[in-house]
Design a protein around this motif. Sequence first.
Motif, PDB file in Angstrom:
ATOM      1  N   ARG A  94      33.061  55.268  27.994  1.00 37.86           N
ATOM      2  CA  ARG A  94      31.793  55.678  27.376  1.00 37.86           C
ATOM      3  C   ARG A  94      30.972  56.596  28.270  1.00 37.86           C
ATOM      4  N   TYR A  95      31.186  56.491  29.568  1.00 38.15           N
ATOM      5  CA  TYR A  95      30.436  57.310  30.523  1.00 38.15           C
ATOM      6  C   TYR A  95      31.418  57.893  31.545  1.00 38.15           C
ATOM      7  N   PRO A  96      31.091  59.027  32.101  1.00 43.04           N
ATOM      8  CA  PRO A  96      32.021  59.702  33.022  1.00 43.04           C
ATOM      9  C   PRO A  96      31.970  59.136  34.444  1.00 43.04           C
ATOM     10  N   PHE A  97      32.423  57.927  34.602  1.00 37.14           N
ATOM     11  CA  PHE A  97      32.538  57.365  35.948  1.00 37.14           C
ATOM     12  C   PHE A  97      33.766  56.450  35.966  1.00 37.14           C
ATOM     13  N   LYS A  98      34.179  56.089  37.164  1.00 35.16           N
ATOM     14  CA  LYS A  98      35.277  55.141  37.325  1.00 35.16           C
ATOM     15  C   LYS A  98      34.996  54.258  38.537  1.00 35.16           C
ATOM     16  N   VAL A  99      35.634  53.115  38.538  1.00 32.28           N
ATOM     17  CA  VAL A  99      35.494  52.152  39.631  1.00 32.28           C
ATOM     18  C   VAL A  99      36.879  51.928  40.224  1.00 32.28           C
ATOM     19  N   THR A 100      36.966  51.990  41.557  1.00 32.25           N
ATOM     20  CA  THR A 100      38.231  51.707  42.233  1.00 32.25           C
ATOM     21  C   THR A 100      38.082  50.443  43.078  1.00 32.25           C
ATOM     22  N   ALA A 101      39.177  49.721  43.207  1.00 32.24           N
ATOM     23  CA  ALA A 101      39.187  48.489  44.003  1.00 32.24           C
ATOM     24  C   ALA A 101      40.465  48.455  44.818  1.00 32.24           C
ATOM     25  N   GLY A 102      40.407  47.786  45.948  1.00 37.34           N
ATOM     26  CA  GLY A 102      41.593  47.669  46.798  1.00 37.34           C
ATOM     27  C   GLY A 102      41.301  46.803  48.010  1.00 37.34           C
ATOM     28  N   TYR A 103      42.361  46.510  48.763  1.00 36.90           N
ATOM     29  CA  TYR A 103      42.260  45.678  49.952  1.00 36.90           C
ATOM     30  C   TYR A 103      42.781  46.451  51.148  1.00 36.90           C
ATOM     31  N   PRO A 104      42.373  46.052  52.330  1.00 33.11           N
ATOM     32  CA  PRO A 104      42.932  46.683  53.532  1.00 33.11           C
ATOM     33  C   PRO A 104      44.393  46.290  53.710  1.00 33.11           C
ATOM     34  N   PRO A 105      45.163  47.073  54.451  1.00 33.20           N
ATOM     35  CA  PRO A 105      46.591  46.771  54.649  1.00 33.20           C
ATOM     36  C   PRO A 105      46.788  45.390  55.282  1.00 33.20           C
ATOM     37  N   GLY A 106      47.854  44.707  54.847  1.00 35.72           N
ATOM     38  CA  GLY A 106      48.191  43.390  55.400  1.00 35.72           C
ATOM     39  C   GLY A 106      47.395  42.254  54.839  1.00 35.72           C
ATOM     40  N   VAL A 107      46.646  42.483  53.772  1.00 38.33           N
ATOM     41  CA  VAL A 107      45.777  41.430  53.246  1.00 38.33           C
ATOM     42  C   VAL A 107      46.569  40.243  52.717  1.00 38.33           C
ATOM     43  N   THR A 108      47.776  40.492  52.199  1.00 33.22           N
ATOM     44  CA  THR A 108      48.536  39.402  51.593  1.00 33.22           C
ATOM     45  C   THR A 108      48.882  38.336  52.620  1.00 33.22           C
ATOM     46  N   LEU A 109      49.393  38.756  53.768  1.00 34.72           N
ATOM     47  CA  LEU A 109      49.758  37.779  54.805  1.00 34.72           C
ATOM     48  C   LEU A 109      48.531  37.061  55.333  1.00 34.72           C
ATOM     49  N   HIS A 110      47.445  37.796  55.507  1.00 37.97           N
ATOM     50  CA  HIS A 110      46.198  37.156  55.958  1.00 37.97           C
ATOM     51  C   HIS A 110      45.729  36.119  54.932  1.00 37.97           C
ATOM     52  N   TYR A 111      45.848  36.475  53.671  1.00 33.26           N
ATOM     53  CA  TYR A 111      45.435  35.544  52.622  1.00 33.26           C
ATOM     54  C   TYR A 111      46.318  34.290  52.633  1.00 33.26           C
ATOM     55  N   MET A 112      47.631  34.478  52.818  1.00 26.81           N
ATOM     56  CA  MET A 112      48.540  33.329  52.859  1.00 26.81           C
ATOM     57  C   MET A 112      48.222  32.427  54.045  1.00 26.81           C
ATOM     58  N   GLN A 113      47.922  33.012  55.188  1.00 23.18           N
ATOM     59  CA  GLN A 113      47.612  32.212  56.360  1.00 23.18           C
ATOM     60  C   GLN A 113      46.317  31.430  56.169  1.00 23.18           C
ATOM     61  N   ALA A 114      45.349  32.039  55.498  1.00 23.01           N
ATOM     62  CA  ALA A 114      44.043  31.413  55.347  1.00 23.01           C
ATOM     63  C   ALA A 114      43.996  30.378  54.227  1.00 23.01           C
ATOM     64  N   HIS A 115      44.759  30.592  53.150  1.00 23.06           N
ATOM     65  CA  HIS A 115      44.599  29.756  51.954  1.00 23.06           C
ATOM     66  C   HIS A 115      45.811  28.898  51.609  1.00 23.06           C
ATOM     67  N   TYR A 116      46.950  29.140  52.237  1.00 20.77           N
ATOM     68  CA  TYR A 116      48.168  28.436  51.819  1.00 20.77           C
ATOM     69  C   TYR A 116      48.675  27.443  52.860  1.00 20.77           C
ATOM     70  N   GLN A 117      47.792  26.937  53.698  1.00 21.48           N
ATOM     71  CA  GLN A 117      48.238  25.972  54.701  1.00 21.48           C
ATOM     72  C   GLN A 117      48.848  24.714  54.076  1.00 21.48           C
ATOM     73  N   PRO A 118      48.271  24.144  53.006  1.00 23.94           N
ATOM     74  CA  PRO A 118      48.937  22.982  52.374  1.00 23.94           C
ATOM     75  C   PRO A 118      50.334  23.318  51.863  1.00 23.94           C
ATOM     76  N   GLN A 119      50.489  24.525  51.293  1.00 21.37           N
ATOM     77  CA  GLN A 119      51.815  24.903  50.797  1.00 21.37           C
ATOM     78  C   GLN A 119      52.808  25.067  51.951  1.00 21.37           C
ATOM     79  N   TRP A 120      52.335  25.674  53.055  1.00 20.49           N
ATOM     80  CA  TRP A 120      53.213  25.795  54.229  1.00 20.49           C
ATOM     81  C   TRP A 120      53.678  24.414  54.672  1.00 20.49           C
ATOM     82  N   LEU A 121      52.717  23.480  54.763  1.00 19.53           N
ATOM     83  CA  LEU A 121      53.052  22.125  55.203  1.00 19.53           C
ATOM     84  C   LEU A 121      54.008  21.454  54.227  1.00 19.53           C
TER      85      LEU A 121
END
Length: 514
Positions: free
Chosen positions: A211-238
């Motif tokens: 409807r309007y001439p704009f766009k939104v972009t989103a993204g993560y810094p490189p390596g975010v997946t492994l950092h996320y796994m280390q921070a949030h998946y400790q029970p799964q690792w165990l």
Amino acid sequence: MPLSTLRKRGRTLRLSTSLAVAALPLLLGIPLMYWQAATLLQNRAEKSATDTRTQLEHMLDDAARVADVVLPIAGQPCENVVQTLRSQMTISPFSRSVNLVTDGLIYCTSLLGAYEKTEDIASYAKGQLRLMAGNVVTPDRAVLVYRQTDDQHGVLIGIDGQHLINLLQINGQEVSLQIAVGQNWISADGHVTNAPTPATSDYSTEVASSRYPFKVTAGYPPGVTLHYMQAHYQPQWLLFLILGVLAGIGTYRLSLRASSPGTALKRALEADQFIPYYQPVIDAETGIWDGVETLMRWQHPGEGLVPPNQFIPLAERLGLIVPMTRALMRHIREDFAGRAEQLPKGFHVGINITAAHCQDLQLAEECREFLAAFGPGQITLVLELTERQMIPPTAITAQLFTELRELGVRIAIDDFGTGHSSLAYLREFRIDILKIDRSFISMVDSHSLSRHLLDNILDLATRLQLDLVAEGVENPEQVQYLRQRGVRFLQGFHFARPMPAAPLFDTLRTPPTV
């Protein structure tokens, strides 16, 4: 190959297999967790961008509503309409300024009143939106301008850049967001640039407004997946680690059963890996081959030929010796069935039996079946009683030995003189042959006590009218000593080593060297 060596090699295989199984949950779980994290982060990036686009559209919808109200008064003198502009700015939650345009000139604003500045139409994306790093009022803070026009007049609605910053920060708590209008970009820090910030490379998502001439972009810094796994998946690792440990332990325990020597023997029996080797026996009086002793060998597919002392005692403890002997007799029958006519009449074939064979009458039936494969008197079957287990005299054993004797089967005591049951066997059973153990034969040249014991055995055999077979004869001196003392049948490396059927019959065609 000793079973201890097989066990050592099996232990290495078991450990490596168990470690591989233990690592399997992690090896499978890591890609699963990675995929789950990647999917979650991708979805979050898309949602953040979509929510930001929706909320910015709401802001622009409000700006469009204000423009709809004031556009009809565009062109009127500023002093007549400035109050209306200010009232509309007051009731609009996002508008920072309302400006009127006529003939390409901004002539009235809600903030400054009468004003005069040429409108830069080319800087607007599709003539509707313009993102600026700042303006006269707030040179250091971004502003988004919404433009609406008719033929000669227009309205410019300024939206404070802080609203855009708030959108980007609230929706971008876990993801980096940017808004692009034309060639200009604004990020959560409020800076406006003419290119996107390059730090977001993982899960890049772009959502454009329809409807309007704009766009939104989103993204993560490189390596975010492994950092996320280390921070949030400790029970799964165990969990995967515990599952791996349990799986490894379970596999090791199962492999202990599956790869135990007893299991290996059972599998070898099923695979028909126990084969006969034959060691010829010579008649020292006639100088001809008189018979053979059958020795069991394990033809292991990986370790080669395993000697009997490495597996026979275990087979006896596990109760496998009877079916193993039954399979051995079948092999012997197949080896001799088509060649018995080439042998001297009454050629004897010796087979070892133990106490386990004497617990029922099945042995007699197996001997009957064995002898039926040959002509009458062609083969003499000799059952050699081993002394590793005592054969108790019972009604069953008495009947068994009676039936065996009726079949013409001869009974020998193997390794006579080394076991506690030898004399008991002579008393309880009708014995035909004594086989003198090689330990007496090997020391007749140097050990006077062995010679005395051997002489006593020879005297006992003579008194009981038993045939004698000397085992382990290895040199001419022993041959001479035994012949002088009337030992008729000789067996040992001096004449021939144990061998399979094919070389055996080649050997039997050649007269022995006494």
